[in-house]
Motif scaffolding. Structure first.
Motif, PDB file in Angstrom:
ATOM      1  N   ARG A   1     -18.344  36.459  -0.646  1.00 55.78           N
ATOM      2  CA  ARG A   1     -19.038  38.154  -1.395  1.00 55.78           C
ATOM      3  C   ARG A   1     -18.547  37.571  -2.558  1.00 55.78           C
ATOM      4  NH1 ARG A   1     -19.446  42.502  -1.423  1.00 55.78           N
ATOM      5  NH2 ARG A   1     -21.336  43.396  -2.524  1.00 55.78           N
ATOM      6  N   GLY A   2     -19.098  38.203  -3.635  1.00 52.67           N
ATOM      7  CA  GLY A   2     -18.371  38.285  -5.529  1.00 52.67           C
ATOM      8  C   GLY A   2     -17.277  39.397  -5.553  1.00 52.67           C
ATOM      9  N   ALA A   3     -17.718  40.303  -5.009  1.00 49.94           N
ATOM     10  CA  ALA A   3     -16.780  40.992  -4.604  1.00 49.94           C
ATOM     11  C   ALA A   3     -16.195  40.990  -2.824  1.00 49.94           C
ATOM     12  CB  ALA A   3     -16.497  42.673  -5.238  1.00 49.94           C
ATOM     13  N   ALA A   4     -15.090  40.626  -2.037  1.00 49.86           N
ATOM     14  CA  ALA A   4     -14.680  40.602  -0.508  1.00 49.86           C
ATOM     15  C   ALA A   4     -13.753  40.909  -0.713  1.00 49.86           C
ATOM     16  CB  ALA A   4     -15.515  38.389  -0.697  1.00 49.86           C
ATOM     17  N   GLY A   5     -13.250  41.248   1.282  1.00 49.79           N
ATOM     18  CA  GLY A   5     -12.530  41.045   1.472  1.00 49.79           C
ATOM     19  C   GLY A   5     -11.799  39.930   2.249  1.00 49.79           C
ATOM     20  N   PHE A   6     -10.518  40.369   2.361  1.00 48.36           N
ATOM     21  CA  PHE A   6      -9.353  39.310   3.700  1.00 48.36           C
ATOM     22  C   PHE A   6      -9.884  40.067   5.020  1.00 48.36           C
ATOM     23  CE2 PHE A   6      -5.993  37.089   4.959  1.00 48.36           C
ATOM     24  CZ  PHE A   6      -6.353  36.146   5.529  1.00 48.36           C
ATOM     25  N   TYR A   7      -9.769  39.739   5.576  1.00 49.07           N
ATOM     26  CA  TYR A   7      -9.623  40.293   6.852  1.00 49.07           C
ATOM     27  C   TYR A   7      -8.781  39.891   8.254  1.00 49.07           C
ATOM     28  CZ  TYR A   7     -13.682  42.143   5.106  1.00 49.07           C
ATOM     29  OH  TYR A   7     -14.910  43.151   4.573  1.00 49.07           O
ATOM     30  N   ARG A   8      -8.240  40.852   9.091  1.00 47.25           N
ATOM     31  CA  ARG A   8      -7.467  39.791  10.103  1.00 47.25           C
ATOM     32  C   ARG A   8      -8.619  40.744  11.514  1.00 47.25           C
ATOM     33  NH1 ARG A   8      -1.246  42.150  10.679  1.00 47.25           N
ATOM     34  NH2 ARG A   8      -1.305  44.071  11.054  1.00 47.25           N
ATOM     35  N   PHE A   9      -8.170  39.965  12.774  1.00 52.11           N
ATOM     36  CA  PHE A   9      -8.547  40.633  14.011  1.00 52.11           C
ATOM     37  C   PHE A   9      -7.497  40.816  14.323  1.00 52.11           C
ATOM     38  CE2 PHE A   9     -11.042  40.185  17.466  1.00 52.11           C
ATOM     39  CZ  PHE A   9     -11.703  41.142  17.959  1.00 52.11           C
ATOM     40  N   LEU A  10      -7.118  42.134  15.345  1.00 49.33           N
ATOM     41  CA  LEU A  10      -6.151  42.079  16.383  1.00 49.33           C
ATOM     42  C   LEU A  10      -6.857  42.159  18.029  1.00 49.33           C
ATOM     43  CD1 LEU A  10      -5.033  42.977  14.145  1.00 49.33           C
ATOM     44  CD2 LEU A  10      -4.252  44.536  14.690  1.00 49.33           C
ATOM     45  N   PRO A  11      -7.358  41.008  18.480  1.00 48.48           N
ATOM     46  CA  PRO A  11      -7.998  41.354  19.809  1.00 48.48           C
ATOM     47  C   PRO A  11      -6.731  41.749  21.016  1.00 48.48           C
ATOM     48  CG  PRO A  11      -6.918  39.114  19.659  1.00 48.48           C
ATOM     49  CD  PRO A  11      -6.813  39.460  18.244  1.00 48.48           C
ATOM     50  N   HIS A  12      -7.838  42.758  22.014  1.00 48.51           N
ATOM     51  CA  HIS A  12      -7.005  43.436  23.202  1.00 48.51           C
ATOM     52  C   HIS A  12      -6.428  42.815  23.782  1.00 48.51           C
ATOM     53  CE1 HIS A  12      -9.267  47.257  21.021  1.00 48.51           C
ATOM     54  NE2 HIS A  12     -10.143  46.990  22.110  1.00 48.51           N
ATOM     55  N   THR A  13      -6.557  41.305  23.964  1.00 42.92           N
ATOM     56  CA  THR A  13      -6.055  40.719  24.664  1.00 42.92           C
ATOM     57  C   THR A  13      -5.872  38.788  24.373  1.00 42.92           C
ATOM     58  OG1 THR A  13      -7.433  41.163  26.562  1.00 42.92           O
ATOM     59  CG2 THR A  13      -5.741  39.213  27.087  1.00 42.92           C
TER      60      THR A  13
END
Length: 479
Positions: free
Chosen positions: A250-262
């Motif tokens: 998107r024009g205004a975007a985030g950078f994400y991380r996903f911490l899995p339970h396992t």
């Protein structure tokens, strides 16, 4: 594709570094990018590599698909060749029509000797009610969904790569743009839309789906809702922690991380977070950046990764993080893990709006840098140097290949060298979008897609999407 000493050395280089994950960026490459970025900060702008990175001038090569008679011309260095593997508007081996818009993909070791497997996204964007559903009804995530992934089995031990089998492997999703390979041998396919019931679909969209590379049939589609419902682009996985890093187009975007339970079991759920620059409220990376300067980062939790309002407001996840001070990027697209870091393409970031390449490196311990560091490693100073980098991959030597998605004439697969210089490796005179560059496990073949049409009748595309395989004397240059 032969067995000469140079190709043997290339295989050994790749095999010797492969333990770190799905592709390794050498430490020397990181030091080189840092030095080059520092040069840029001191007024010496990035420039093109001499002699096209050592490969010399490009010349046209034309090949014809024997089934359809379709001709493709690419401009490649001397000694390189290519073949057409698969085209939209043709049937797969399971008799399903190939969906439109081949996009990101990854290459895996094959089950059969002398083969590899390509798992390939399809960025099919036809709206309801015209969309043609993909795959078998019993395996479709959405009965009306027209995108998904296809899997190609490619024989690689002959004079030229050839497809020996192919099938739909994920069906009933839509706008499958990018994604990424996992260290455990699967492909994560991402939907680049939050469309749903209001647009005539039978399910909510905007999710990540997992496709095991060695599955020989369509998979049961499971939406990984904890990974967020937003305008997904690509993912990259840290093989040490199992964390999944995600980009947003998107024009205004985030950078994400996903911490899995396992770790490695993404369907079991986990926690979604968004990057924030330490001591900077709502930091904007899109302009005014200083190359090579490390920015300490931290992560804010996204309380509702699957918000009910996402269909009407595609920024609903981003706004949760932004309200907590998280950083903004411009159109984050390609993302690839290597050498202990994630490398991220901001397609239209930078003062010239022509693209940035960022490095995120996880932190250790409990200090200021414990959340990791963000560093700008390249910013395009001019569209002739680099224009709108999209998908990104690493090479066995530790360089980068950037897929251009630009309206500029003759978009390229461009190399970004260890010392931070850019050069065109392969040009497309038809002006189509490059996608999905990925190397075979032995490093000898580069696979890539030219996207073609992304909407319309898949049996009669106005422009055929096509998957190509490229090989030649890689040892002559810097890739």
């Amino acid at each position: 594709m032969g067995n000469n000493s140079a190709s043997t050395s290339r295989r050994r280089l790749l095999q010797g570094t492969a333990a770190a994950g799905m592709g390794v960026f050498a430490v020397t490459a990181m030091e080189g990018f840092t030095v080059r970025a520092a040069d840029a900060a001191q007024g010496r702008p990035p420039r093109e590599a001499e002699d096209n990175g050592g490969y010399g001038p490009l010349r046209p090569v034309t090949r014809t698909d024997p089934e359809t008679g379709f001709q493709q011309t690419l401009e490649l260095p001397e000694g390189f060749d290519f073949t057409l593997l698969s085209l939209s508007g043709t049937a797969l081996g399971d008799n399903h029509m190939t969906p439109l818009g081949p996009d990101a993909m990854a290459c895996f070791e094959g089950v059969e000797p002398g083969t590899v497997r390509l798992v390939r996204n399809h960025e099919e964007r036809t709206d309801q009610p015209e969309a043609v559903p993909s795959g078998d009804l019993e395996y479709r995530y959405d009965p009306k969904g027209s995108g998904g992934t296809s899997t190609l089995v490619v024989q690689t031990d002959g004079s030229a790569p050839t497809v020996t089998d192919s099938w739909m492997s994920l069906s009933g999703t839509i706008v499958n743009c990018a994604g990424g390979p996992t260290p455990w041998g699967s492909w994560l396919s991402c939907e680049e839309t939050t469309s749903g019931y209001g647009d005539g679909w039978d399910r909510k969209h905007g999710y990540v789906f997992e496709v095991p590379a060695h599955s020989d049939h369509q998979v049961d589609p499971i939406a990984l809702t904890d990974m967020g419902r937003f305008v997904h682009e690509a993912v990259a996985i840290d093989p040490e922690s199992g964390y999944v890093y995600e980009t947003e187009d998107r024009g205004a975007a985030g950078f994400y991380r996903f911490l899995p339970h396992t770790p490695g079991q993404l369907a079991e759920g986990g926690r979604l977070q968004m990057l924030k620059v330490v001591d900077e409220w709502q930091y904007d990376t899109r302009t005014g950046q200083h190359a090579a300067r490390p920015l300490a980062v931290e992560w804010v939790d996204i309380d509702d990764p699957d918000p009910a309002e996402a269909e009407e407001n595609s920024s609903a996840v981003y706004e949760q993080g932004h309200a907590q001070g998280a950083a903004t990027f411009g159109r984050l697209e390609g993302c690839w893990w290597g050498g202990g870091a994630a490398y991220i393409a901001s397609t239209n970031g930078g003062d010239e709006g022509q693209g940035q390449i960022w490095e995120y490196r996880p932190g250790k311990g409990n200090g200021r840098m414990s959340g990791g560091t963000l560093r700008l490693v390249f910013e395009s100073p001019d569209s002739d140097v680099l224009s709108f980098p999209d998908n990104v991959t690493v090479t066995p030597s530790g360089a980068l290949i950037l897929c251009e998605d630009t309206s500029r004439s003759r978009p390229a697969l461009r190399g970004l060298t260890h010392d931070g210089r850019v050069f065109p490796f392969c040009l497309d005179p038809s002006n189509d979008e490059w996608c999905g560059a990925t190397f075979s496990p032995n490093g000898e073949i580069l696979f890539a897609n030219l996207q073609g049409s992304t909407s319309g009748d898949p049996a009669q595309p106005s422009t055929r999407g096509r998957t190509v395989a490229i090989w030649g004397p890689w040892e002559n240059g810097l890739l």
